[in-house]
Motif scaffolding. Structure first.
Motif, PDB file in Angstrom:
ATOM      1  N   VAL A  27       0.839  -1.204   0.000  1.00  0.00           N
ATOM      2  CA  VAL A  27       0.000   0.000   0.000  1.00  0.00           C
ATOM      3  C   VAL A  27       0.871   1.251   0.000  1.00  0.00           C
ATOM      4  CG1 VAL A  27      -1.607   1.341   1.418  1.00  0.00           C
ATOM      5  CG2 VAL A  27      -2.017  -1.085   1.032  1.00  0.00           C
ATOM      6  N   ILE A  28       1.892   1.271   0.855  1.00  0.00           N
ATOM      7  CA  ILE A  28       2.759   2.450   0.936  1.00  0.00           C
ATOM      8  C   ILE A  28       3.513   2.652  -0.376  1.00  0.00           C
ATOM      9  CG2 ILE A  28       4.756   3.467   2.121  1.00  0.00           C
ATOM     10  CD1 ILE A  28       2.053   3.459   3.704  1.00  0.00           C
ATOM     11  N   TYR A  31       1.202   4.013  -2.973  1.00  0.00           N
ATOM     12  CA  TYR A  31       0.860   5.408  -2.705  1.00  0.00           C
ATOM     13  C   TYR A  31       2.012   6.340  -3.093  1.00  0.00           C
ATOM     14  CZ  TYR A  31      -1.330   9.422  -0.548  1.00  0.00           C
ATOM     15  OH  TYR A  31      -1.911  10.651  -0.345  1.00  0.00           O
ATOM     16  N   ALA A  34       1.883   6.701  -6.693  1.00  0.00           N
ATOM     17  CA  ALA A  34       0.752   7.574  -7.039  1.00  0.00           C
ATOM     18  C   ALA A  34       1.096   9.045  -6.801  1.00  0.00           C
ATOM     19  CB  ALA A  34      -0.476   7.183  -6.228  1.00  0.00           C
ATOM     20  N   ILE A  35       1.824   9.329  -5.733  1.00  0.00           N
ATOM     21  CA  ILE A  35       2.243  10.718  -5.483  1.00  0.00           C
ATOM     22  C   ILE A  35       3.121  11.198  -6.634  1.00  0.00           C
ATOM     23  CG2 ILE A  35       3.710  12.180  -4.030  1.00  0.00           C
ATOM     24  CD1 ILE A  35       2.706  10.598  -1.616  1.00  0.00           C
ATOM     25  N   ARG A  47      -6.046  15.159  -3.912  1.00  0.00           N
ATOM     26  CA  ARG A  47      -5.023  14.831  -2.924  1.00  0.00           C
ATOM     27  C   ARG A  47      -5.654  14.565  -1.559  1.00  0.00           C
ATOM     28  NH1 ARG A  47      -1.392  19.393  -2.662  1.00  0.00           N
ATOM     29  NH2 ARG A  47      -2.751  20.494  -4.069  1.00  0.00           N
ATOM     30  N   SER A  50      -7.367  11.146  -1.720  1.00  0.00           N
ATOM     31  CA  SER A  50      -6.371  10.073  -1.734  1.00  0.00           C
ATOM     32  C   SER A  50      -5.779   9.847  -0.355  1.00  0.00           C
ATOM     33  CB  SER A  50      -5.255  10.395  -2.732  1.00  0.00           C
ATOM     34  OG  SER A  50      -5.766  10.465  -4.025  1.00  0.00           O
ATOM     35  N   PHE A  51      -5.459  10.930   0.333  1.00  0.00           N
ATOM     36  CA  PHE A  51      -4.878  10.784   1.673  1.00  0.00           C
ATOM     37  C   PHE A  51      -5.912  10.247   2.658  1.00  0.00           C
ATOM     38  CE2 PHE A  51      -3.089  12.075   5.736  1.00  0.00           C
ATOM     39  CZ  PHE A  51      -1.807  11.561   5.592  1.00  0.00           C
ATOM     40  N   LEU A  54      -6.091   6.550   1.974  1.00  0.00           N
ATOM     41  CA  LEU A  54      -4.897   5.930   2.559  1.00  0.00           C
ATOM     42  C   LEU A  54      -5.046   5.818   4.070  1.00  0.00           C
ATOM     43  CD1 LEU A  54      -1.861   4.982   2.313  1.00  0.00           C
ATOM     44  CD2 LEU A  54      -1.293   7.366   2.848  1.00  0.00           C
ATOM     45  N   TYR A 119       3.537   7.818   7.925  1.00  0.00           N
ATOM     46  CA  TYR A 119       2.282   8.547   7.773  1.00  0.00           C
ATOM     47  C   TYR A 119       2.537  10.056   7.685  1.00  0.00           C
ATOM     48  CZ  TYR A 119      -2.646   9.670   8.451  1.00  0.00           C
ATOM     49  OH  TYR A 119      -3.926  10.136   8.293  1.00  0.00           O
ATOM     50  N   LEU A 122       4.200  10.835   4.322  1.00  0.00           N
ATOM     51  CA  LEU A 122       3.242  10.803   3.209  1.00  0.00           C
ATOM     52  C   LEU A 122       2.296  11.998   3.253  1.00  0.00           C
ATOM     53  CD1 LEU A 122       2.449   6.998   2.936  1.00  0.00           C
ATOM     54  CD2 LEU A 122       3.917   8.392   1.464  1.00  0.00           C
ATOM     55  N   THR A 126       2.114  14.469   0.173  1.00  0.00           N
ATOM     56  CA  THR A 126       0.823  14.638  -0.496  1.00  0.00           C
ATOM     57  C   THR A 126       0.420  16.102  -0.606  1.00  0.00           C
ATOM     58  OG1 THR A 126       0.077  12.485   0.294  1.00  0.00           O
ATOM     59  CG2 THR A 126      -1.625  14.023  -0.411  1.00  0.00           C
TER      60      THR A 126
END
Length: 141
Positions: A27-28, A31, A34-35, A47, A50-51, A54, A119, A122, A126
């Motif tokens: 997942v990380i 992501y 994706a960023i 954004r 998406s966050f 997540l 976290y 990210l 993001t």
């Protein structure tokens, strides 16, 4: 429940734990890609969505980890009970010792600390690192 059953269940617990770690890294990693590919060009709404998504996934994984940790504590309590009543084999003693030395707690704390750091990173990437994620095609940053 006898010692062999408890140890078998603890091995299954470790398999589930490793699967959870694998899902976390997947997942990380997805992501982060994706960023880099999409979100650095996206508007604030995408954004934020998406966050938020997540965050839901990580909260779900965290809840599963908490529940499995409680089950693990039950396995350790069962092994301690068996040790008091009939004694444990070397395998059972090793599993019980692993818990009593704090190794299990250290692993759980390390994972929790790592999750918190990832976290926050990210979140920053993001919402605030748009200018630091310019591609090389656009020239030097």
């Amino acid at each position: 429940m006898n010692e062999a059953d408890v140890i078998e269940q603890m091995v299954e617990y470790q398999n589930i734990l490793l699967l959870g770690v694998q899902v976390f890294f997947t997942v990380i990693s997805a992501y982060v890609v994706a960023i880099w590919v999409f979100l650095r060009h996206a508007g604030a709404g995408l954004r934020l969505f998406s966050f938020f998504f997540l965050s839901l996934v990580l909260a779900f994984l965290g809840r599963i980890a908490l529940g499995s940790s409680q089950v693990h504590d039950g396995f350790i309590a069962t092994l301690a009970e068996i040790d008091r009543t009939t004694g444990l084999s070397p395998t059972g003693l090793a599993a019980l010792n692993n818990s009593e030395t704090g190794l299990d707690a250290l692993i759980q704390q390390s994972l929790s600390g790592g999750l918190a750091i990832v976290y926050v990173a990210l979140f920053f990437l993001t919402f605030f690192a748009r200018s630091t994620l310019k591609s090389r095609a656009n020239g030097p940053a």
